[in-house]
Design an enzyme around this catalytic site. Sequence first.
Site, PDB file in Angstrom:
ATOM      1  N   LYS A 293       0.807  -1.226   0.000  1.00 41.96           N
ATOM      2  CA  LYS A 293       0.000   0.000   0.000  1.00 41.96           C
ATOM      3  C   LYS A 293       0.840   1.277   0.000  1.00 41.96           C
ATOM      4  O   LYS A 293       0.417   2.297  -0.536  1.00 41.96           O
ATOM      5  CB  LYS A 293      -0.966  -0.008   1.185  1.00 41.96           C
TER       6      LYS A 293
ATOM      7  N   GLU B 231      -6.192  12.698  -2.548  1.00 44.18           N
ATOM      8  CA  GLU B 231      -6.006  13.350  -1.242  1.00 44.18           C
ATOM      9  C   GLU B 231      -6.258  12.357  -0.112  1.00 44.18           C
ATOM     10  O   GLU B 231      -5.546  12.344   0.897  1.00 44.18           O
ATOM     11  CB  GLU B 231      -6.968  14.535  -1.141  1.00 44.18           C
TER      12      GLU B 231
ATOM     13  N   ASP C 265     -10.449   2.189   1.542  1.00 42.65           N
ATOM     14  CA  ASP C 265     -10.686   1.680   2.898  1.00 42.65           C
ATOM     15  C   ASP C 265     -11.371   2.738   3.766  1.00 42.65           C
ATOM     16  O   ASP C 265     -12.259   2.430   4.553  1.00 42.65           O
ATOM     17  CB  ASP C 265      -9.364   1.278   3.565  1.00 42.65           C
TER      18      ASP C 265
ATOM     19  N   GLY D 299      -1.774  -0.024  14.198  1.00 48.99           N
ATOM     20  CA  GLY D 299      -1.110  -0.363  12.940  1.00 48.99           C
ATOM     21  C   GLY D 299      -1.651   0.435  11.775  1.00 48.99           C
ATOM     22  O   GLY D 299      -2.278   1.483  11.942  1.00 48.99           O
TER      23      GLY D 299
ATOM     24  N   ARG E 177       0.205  -0.536  22.659  1.00 50.86           N
ATOM     25  CA  ARG E 177       1.111  -1.349  23.473  1.00 50.86           C
ATOM     26  C   ARG E 177       2.456  -0.697  23.779  1.00 50.86           C
ATOM     27  O   ARG E 177       3.192  -1.192  24.612  1.00 50.86           O
ATOM     28  CB  ARG E 177       1.356  -2.698  22.784  1.00 50.86           C
TER      29      ARG E 177
ATOM     30  N   GLU F 120       6.177   4.159  21.449  1.00 50.68           N
ATOM     31  CA  GLU F 120       6.431   4.459  20.039  1.00 50.68           C
ATOM     32  C   GLU F 120       5.128   4.488  19.249  1.00 50.68           C
ATOM     33  O   GLU F 120       4.873   5.404  18.460  1.00 50.68           O
ATOM     34  CB  GLU F 120       7.379   3.398  19.460  1.00 50.68           C
TER      35      GLU F 120
ATOM     36  N   GLY G 246     -15.515  -7.012   9.572  1.00 47.22           N
ATOM     37  CA  GLY G 246     -14.504  -6.816   8.550  1.00 47.22           C
ATOM     38  C   GLY G 246     -15.018  -7.110   7.155  1.00 47.22           C
ATOM     39  O   GLY G 246     -14.562  -6.510   6.180  1.00 47.22           O
TER      40      GLY G 246
END
Length: 278
Positions: free
Chosen positions: A71, A83, A108, A133, A156, A159, A241
């Site tokens: 992607k 955009e 998506d 993610g 988690r 970062e 999903g």
Amino acid sequence: MSGTDSQRRAAVLGSPIAHSLSPVLHRAAYEELGLGDWSYDRFDVDEEALPGFFGQLGPEWAGLSLTMPLKRAVIPLLDEVSETAASVEAVNTVVFTEDGRRVGDNTDIPGMVAALRERGIEQVDSAAILGAGATASSALAALARICTGEVVAYVRSAERAAEMRQWGERLDVEVRTQDWADAAQALHAPLVIATTPAGTTDALATAIPERPATLFDVLYDPWPTELAARWSAYAGSVVSGLDLLVHQAVLQVEQMTGRAPAPLDAMRKAGEHALAAH
């Protein structure tokens, strides 16, 4: 990869790709739309092989669907990026125009919005995201369109927390991050979007409140997840999903074929049938 003048081709690329439901959905659309000369295939292509794949595509190609890990890798190969796709640095749709240009888009994000709208969710005043993610950034972009207040992301690591706050700034969404240890708090939000891998949210199923609102779980196989099953048992609204997959595929079919509206119901039934058979 050439064909006759009458044939039109499309495909989904990624690695691994054998599990992809995209061929089932797109072929169902072609059948319903009477596009007998259209074909839709799947190809296992990784980042290294992607430029070579693009280099051998002939004029019969109408478009491509892209999944992981392509992607972001596809962006340098394109002439134009929408955009929407640029906002999350992720392209899942490439359309080849009549003059040979390669145009990238992300279905998506509007697919998420459409899947929620189908369940009557037009706007929420706050939301929670489980995970951080690539799908979480798309979820944030979707929430930028429908959420009027704060989004809390449960992550988690420090970062990942920093990444989600950066995405929030970029997408103009008010994002607060919380440690994954507190993820049960997310379940009280008006809208919960679970973007984590299979099994990750199973432990949260025992923490569902008495009157849950809406859960959008981006997984579809296996389905239902433990969280989604328990959510439904408590009479909460669940978006799956598969709902996302179908709605984003509808937009892909419309862009690639120029035919609208794409047959949502036929595509969903084909997807449900394939999952049941699997």
